[in-house]
Design a protein around this motif. Structure first.
Motif, PDB file in Angstrom:
ATOM      1  N   ASN A   1      -4.544  19.894  -7.667  1.00 10.01           N
ATOM      2  CA  ASN A   1      -4.861  19.361  -6.339  1.00 10.01           C
ATOM      3  C   ASN A   1      -6.318  18.943  -6.207  1.00 10.01           C
ATOM      4  N   ASP A   2      -7.212  19.704  -6.803  1.00 11.18           N
ATOM      5  CA  ASP A   2      -8.635  19.399  -6.644  1.00 11.18           C
ATOM      6  C   ASP A   2      -9.064  18.129  -7.377  1.00 11.18           C
ATOM      7  N   LEU A   3      -8.227  17.579  -8.244  1.00  6.33           N
ATOM      8  CA  LEU A   3      -8.577  16.360  -8.972  1.00  6.33           C
ATOM      9  C   LEU A   3      -7.834  15.116  -8.473  1.00  6.33           C
TER      10      LEU A   3
ATOM     11  N   SER B   1       0.831  -1.217   0.000  1.00  4.27           N
ATOM     12  CA  SER B   1       0.000   0.000   0.000  1.00  4.27           C
ATOM     13  C   SER B   1       0.863   1.264   0.000  1.00  4.27           C
ATOM     14  N   SER B   2       1.971   1.259   0.758  1.00 10.50           N
ATOM     15  CA  SER B   2       2.875   2.424   0.754  1.00 10.50           C
ATOM     16  C   SER B   2       3.484   2.631  -0.623  1.00 10.50           C
ATOM     17  N   ARG B   3       3.826   1.534  -1.265  1.00 10.46           N
ATOM     18  CA  ARG B   3       4.417   1.626  -2.608  1.00 10.46           C
ATOM     19  C   ARG B   3       3.409   2.214  -3.595  1.00 10.46           C
ATOM     20  N   TRP B   4       2.147   1.795  -3.495  1.00 10.75           N
ATOM     21  CA  TRP B   4       1.121   2.321  -4.392  1.00 10.75           C
ATOM     22  C   TRP B   4       0.944   3.831  -4.177  1.00 10.75           C
ATOM     23  N   ILE B   5       0.920   4.249  -2.913  1.00 10.43           N
ATOM     24  CA  ILE B   5       0.767   5.678  -2.611  1.00 10.43           C
ATOM     25  C   ILE B   5       1.933   6.471  -3.217  1.00 10.43           C
ATOM     26  N   SER B   6       3.154   5.963  -3.045  1.00 12.96           N
ATOM     27  CA  SER B   6       4.322   6.658  -3.619  1.00 12.96           C
ATOM     28  C   SER B   6       4.229   6.733  -5.133  1.00 12.96           C
ATOM     29  N   ASP B   7       3.831   5.621  -5.753  1.00 13.10           N
ATOM     30  CA  ASP B   7       3.736   5.588  -7.218  1.00 13.10           C
ATOM     31  C   ASP B   7       2.653   6.532  -7.738  1.00 13.10           C
ATOM     32  N   ILE B   8       1.512   6.547  -7.076  1.00 13.24           N
ATOM     33  CA  ILE B   8       0.413   7.399  -7.545  1.00 13.24           C
ATOM     34  C   ILE B   8       0.763   8.879  -7.346  1.00 13.24           C
ATOM     35  N   GLU B   9       1.458   9.203  -6.230  1.00 18.71           N
ATOM     36  CA  GLU B   9       1.907  10.585  -6.024  1.00 18.71           C
ATOM     37  C   GLU B   9       2.911  10.994  -7.097  1.00 18.71           C
ATOM     38  N   GLY B  10       3.767  10.059  -7.498  1.00 21.40           N
ATOM     39  CA  GLY B  10       4.707  10.338  -8.585  1.00 21.40           C
ATOM     40  C   GLY B  10       3.981  10.644  -9.882  1.00 21.40           C
ATOM     41  N   CYS B  11       2.898   9.925 -10.144  1.00 20.36           N
ATOM     42  CA  CYS B  11       2.107  10.189 -11.348  1.00 20.36           C
ATOM     43  C   CYS B  11       1.442  11.563 -11.265  1.00 20.36           C
ATOM     44  N   PHE B  12       0.942  11.924 -10.076  1.00 21.63           N
ATOM     45  CA  PHE B  12       0.352  13.257  -9.909  1.00 21.63           C
ATOM     46  C   PHE B  12       1.384  14.347 -10.225  1.00 21.63           C
ATOM     47  N   ARG B  13       2.606  14.165  -9.714  1.00 17.22           N
ATOM     48  CA  ARG B  13       3.660  15.167  -9.963  1.00 17.22           C
ATOM     49  C   ARG B  13       4.045  15.200 -11.436  1.00 17.22           C
ATOM     50  N   THR B  14       4.231  14.035 -12.024  1.00 15.18           N
ATOM     51  CA  THR B  14       4.672  13.951 -13.417  1.00 15.18           C
ATOM     52  C   THR B  14       3.692  14.623 -14.363  1.00 15.18           C
ATOM     53  N   THR B  15       2.407  14.385 -14.116  1.00 15.13           N
ATOM     54  CA  THR B  15       1.390  14.940 -15.023  1.00 15.13           C
ATOM     55  C   THR B  15       0.902  16.312 -14.590  1.00 15.13           C
ATOM     56  N   ARG B  16       1.432  16.818 -13.459  1.00  7.64           N
ATOM     57  CA  ARG B  16       1.021  18.115 -12.924  1.00  7.64           C
ATOM     58  C   ARG B  16      -0.490  18.166 -12.683  1.00  7.64           C
ATOM     59  N   CYS B  17      -0.960  17.109 -12.049  1.00 16.74           N
ATOM     60  CA  CYS B  17      -2.380  16.986 -11.741  1.00 16.74           C
ATOM     61  C   CYS B  17      -2.780  18.075 -10.747  1.00 16.74           C
TER      62      CYS B  17
END
Length: 158
Positions: free
Chosen positions: A141-143, A123-139
């Motif tokens: 905050n509200d989405l 679960s920690s790994r998934w959270i880190s990976d998904i946060e990396g995707c948010f940063r990479t795509t400049r998602c």
């Protein structure tokens, strides 16, 4: 040779050429001194030229980068009040994307799915990976919550 002719060439021929010998000795001494000093002079000139070339190249690179940044990025005045694009028009402080951010944009980063595994490492790994995707795509905050929950599967989705 007459006395007048002897004095015209600047040498005193009456003394058996001692001025000429002294001149030759002086030339020899000067030549030796220059010969000894030449490597030092060449080294100093080389060091000076290398430093001048390095400085000139560094200045050229700095100026080129500065010009490129000025050309591509909006400008902020000294007070930090006005942002001006390259056309001279005022723009908002906040960078607004040209189109709305979508789930399709987010999925381009190939975000991982989470199936509800109770293993804390998974679960920690998934959270880190998904946060990396948010940063990479400049998602925005509200989405992030909306798009993050779209990646839940199975038990995690309930």
């Amino acid at each position: 040779m007459t006395t007048n002719e002897e004095n015209l060439d600047g040498l005193d021929h009456n003394e058996g050429g001692t001025r000429e010998e002294e001149g030759d000795d002086l030339k020899t001494l000067l030549a030796k001194a220059l010969e000894n000093y030449l490597p030092f002079m060449v080294k100093k000139i080389k060091e000076t030229m290398e430093e001048a070339v390095k400085t000139t190249i560094a200045d050229m690179i700095t100026e080129a980068l500065s010009n490129e940044f000025d050309r591509r990025l909006p400008h902020v005045n000294v007070e930090g009040e006005n942002l001006i694009n390259e056309g001279g028009a005022r723009v908002n402080r906040e960078i607004v994307p040209s189109k709305p951010y979508s789930l399709k944009d987010f999925k381009l980063s190939n975000p991982p799915t989470y199936t509800g595994d109770l293993n804390p490492i998974v679960s920690s790994r998934w959270i880190s990976d998904i946060e990396g995707c948010f940063r990479t795509t400049r998602c925005p905050n509200d989405l992030k919550t909306t798009f993050g929950t779209c990646m839940l599967r199975g038990v995690a989705q309930r």
